[in-house]
Design a protein around this motif. Sequence first.
Motif, PDB file in Angstrom:
ATOM      1  N   ARG A  84       0.808  -1.215   0.000  1.00 35.63           N
ATOM      2  CA  ARG A  84       0.000   0.000   0.000  1.00 35.63           C
ATOM      3  C   ARG A  84       0.846   1.272   0.000  1.00 35.63           C
ATOM      4  O   ARG A  84       0.309   2.369   0.101  1.00 35.63           O
ATOM      5  N   GLY A  85       2.160   1.117  -0.084  1.00 39.36           N
ATOM      6  CA  GLY A  85       3.045   2.270  -0.071  1.00 39.36           C
ATOM      7  C   GLY A  85       3.108   2.979   1.267  1.00 39.36           C
ATOM      8  O   GLY A  85       3.391   4.180   1.345  1.00 39.36           O
ATOM      9  N   LEU A  86       2.877   2.228   2.346  1.00 37.64           N
ATOM     10  CA  LEU A  86       2.897   2.794   3.689  1.00 37.64           C
ATOM     11  C   LEU A  86       4.219   2.473   4.375  1.00 37.64           C
ATOM     12  O   LEU A  86       4.814   1.423   4.142  1.00 37.64           O
ATOM     13  N   ALA A  87       4.652   3.374   5.232  1.00 40.65           N
ATOM     14  CA  ALA A  87       5.794   3.076   6.089  1.00 40.65           C
ATOM     15  C   ALA A  87       5.421   1.936   7.028  1.00 40.65           C
ATOM     16  O   ALA A  87       4.243   1.712   7.314  1.00 40.65           O
ATOM     17  N   VAL A  88       6.429   1.220   7.500  1.00 41.82           N
ATOM     18  CA  VAL A  88       6.174   0.068   8.376  1.00 41.82           C
ATOM     19  C   VAL A  88       6.568   0.446   9.808  1.00 41.82           C
ATOM     20  O   VAL A  88       7.736   0.337  10.188  1.00 41.82           O
ATOM     21  N   PRO A  89       5.603   0.892  10.605  1.00 48.91           N
ATOM     22  CA  PRO A  89       5.925   1.363  11.957  1.00 48.91           C
ATOM     23  C   PRO A  89       5.863   0.246  12.995  1.00 48.91           C
ATOM     24  O   PRO A  89       5.333   0.429  14.082  1.00 48.91           O
ATOM     25  N   MET A  90       6.379  -0.946  12.653  1.00 53.17           N
ATOM     26  CA  MET A  90       6.247  -2.112  13.525  1.00 53.17           C
ATOM     27  C   MET A  90       7.608  -2.600  13.995  1.00 53.17           C
ATOM     28  O   MET A  90       8.577  -2.610  13.231  1.00 53.17           O
ATOM     29  N   THR A  91       7.663  -3.042  15.238  1.00 53.60           N
ATOM     30  CA  THR A  91       8.869  -3.640  15.794  1.00 53.60           C
ATOM     31  C   THR A  91       8.501  -4.941  16.499  1.00 53.60           C
ATOM     32  O   THR A  91       7.337  -5.191  16.802  1.00 53.60           O
ATOM     33  N   CYS A  92       9.505  -5.772  16.740  1.00 56.27           N
ATOM     34  CA  CYS A  92       9.301  -7.036  17.451  1.00 56.27           C
ATOM     35  C   CYS A  92       9.555  -6.810  18.937  1.00 56.27           C
ATOM     36  O   CYS A  92      10.713  -6.667  19.369  1.00 56.27           O
ATOM     37  N   GLN A  93       8.483  -6.736  19.703  1.00 53.84           N
ATOM     38  CA  GLN A  93       8.571  -6.525  21.146  1.00 53.84           C
ATOM     39  C   GLN A  93       7.448  -7.313  21.817  1.00 53.84           C
ATOM     40  O   GLN A  93       6.529  -7.796  21.167  1.00 53.84           O
ATOM     41  N   THR A  94       7.534  -7.397  23.136  1.00 51.16           N
ATOM     42  CA  THR A  94       6.506  -8.095  23.910  1.00 51.16           C
ATOM     43  C   THR A  94       5.753  -7.112  24.788  1.00 51.16           C
ATOM     44  O   THR A  94       6.223  -5.998  25.070  1.00 51.16           O
ATOM     45  N   PHE A  95       4.586  -7.527  25.255  1.00 53.57           N
ATOM     46  CA  PHE A  95       3.829  -6.736  26.217  1.00 53.57           C
ATOM     47  C   PHE A  95       4.685  -6.383  27.435  1.00 53.57           C
ATOM     48  O   PHE A  95       4.665  -5.253  27.926  1.00 53.57           O
ATOM     49  N   GLU A  96       5.428  -7.373  27.905  1.00 56.67           N
ATOM     50  CA  GLU A  96       6.122  -7.211  29.183  1.00 56.67           C
ATOM     51  C   GLU A  96       7.323  -6.284  29.095  1.00 56.67           C
ATOM     52  O   GLU A  96       7.725  -5.694  30.106  1.00 56.67           O
ATOM     53  N   GLN A  97       7.918  -6.137  27.906  1.00 50.82           N
ATOM     54  CA  GLN A  97       9.187  -5.418  27.804  1.00 50.82           C
ATOM     55  C   GLN A  97       9.178  -4.286  26.790  1.00 50.82           C
ATOM     56  O   GLN A  97      10.231  -3.690  26.534  1.00 50.82           O
ATOM     57  N   PHE A  98       8.034  -3.938  26.193  1.00 51.89           N
ATOM     58  CA  PHE A  98       8.047  -2.906  25.150  1.00 51.89           C
ATOM     59  C   PHE A  98       8.556  -1.584  25.714  1.00 51.89           C
ATOM     60  O   PHE A  98       8.331  -1.247  26.871  1.00 51.89           O
ATOM     61  N   GLN A  99       9.272  -0.860  24.857  1.00 45.15           N
ATOM     62  CA  GLN A  99       9.904   0.391  25.283  1.00 45.15           C
ATOM     63  C   GLN A  99       9.977   1.361  24.109  1.00 45.15           C
ATOM     64  O   GLN A  99      10.411   0.989  23.007  1.00 45.15           O
ATOM     65  N   TYR A 100       9.558   2.600  24.324  1.00 39.50           N
ATOM     66  CA  TYR A 100       9.654   3.658  23.325  1.00 39.50           C
ATOM     67  C   TYR A 100      10.175   4.920  23.995  1.00 39.50           C
ATOM     68  O   TYR A 100       9.891   5.173  25.175  1.00 39.50           O
TER      69      TYR A 100
END
Length: 254
Positions: A84-100
């Motif tokens: 779809r020509g969209l950027a991919v704003p996804m990362t491999c993380q878990t509920f328990e350890q996600f960090q931004y």
Amino acid sequence: MSAQNNRYGRLASQVYHLDKPIGHSFGDVEFYLERLKHCPGPVLEPAAGNGRILIPLLQAGLDVHGFDASAEMLALCQSECEQRGLAVPMTCQTFEQFQYEQAFAAIIIPAGSFQLITDHETACAVLTRCFEHLQAQGRLILDLDPAHAIQAGGHSVRTWQPTATQQLTLTCDRLTTDHINQVSVDLLRYEAWDQGVLQTTELESFSLRWWGVREMQAALRAAGFTDITVSGGYAHGRWPTDADAIITFEAVKP
């Protein structure tokens, strides 16, 4: 062959993508678009999977980020975004350890994905992690399946036919229902067939925790949230009934 728990491996992800393609809605796509249409900042979707909801939000112009623990699901989402020509704003993380590094104006957890966290203390810690990743006045919106829907176990078989010669099957059997800890465990058997010949099999233990409405309200308050709205059947502000297939909680970080 041992069964892995809540993994969403190759066959499971393929079946999910066939059964719940991008934009397929249970009323949730429209609901989240409506609830987020005036969102003043970035949105985070944990456990975003194949992008079923994330991609329509992106297409609506929202600044959406997501993560998932399944590399197979991430690959599906990436492919769909690229088509779809969209950027991919996804990362491999878990509920328990996600960090931004950034804080979000909203965090959404549709489709009962929060119930994949089966330990109560861990789930409460994830609510706190969500709280910490929100801006002031940011909102957490999450869906829960009603308790009776998860408690009801049994045997089922479903099939999909991706090509003329191929068939995918999913057999589900209830293994245990732990009423004390409010957790059900199903054994999922995914099989891929080609011209009637079995090609591969994947086993997965699929565990879900059910929540009481008042219990979730209390957990949200304990995490620091206020202004909690409970809705049934994606009718915002209508208190849920036993007939509702989904219960949604919306809570604000003061």
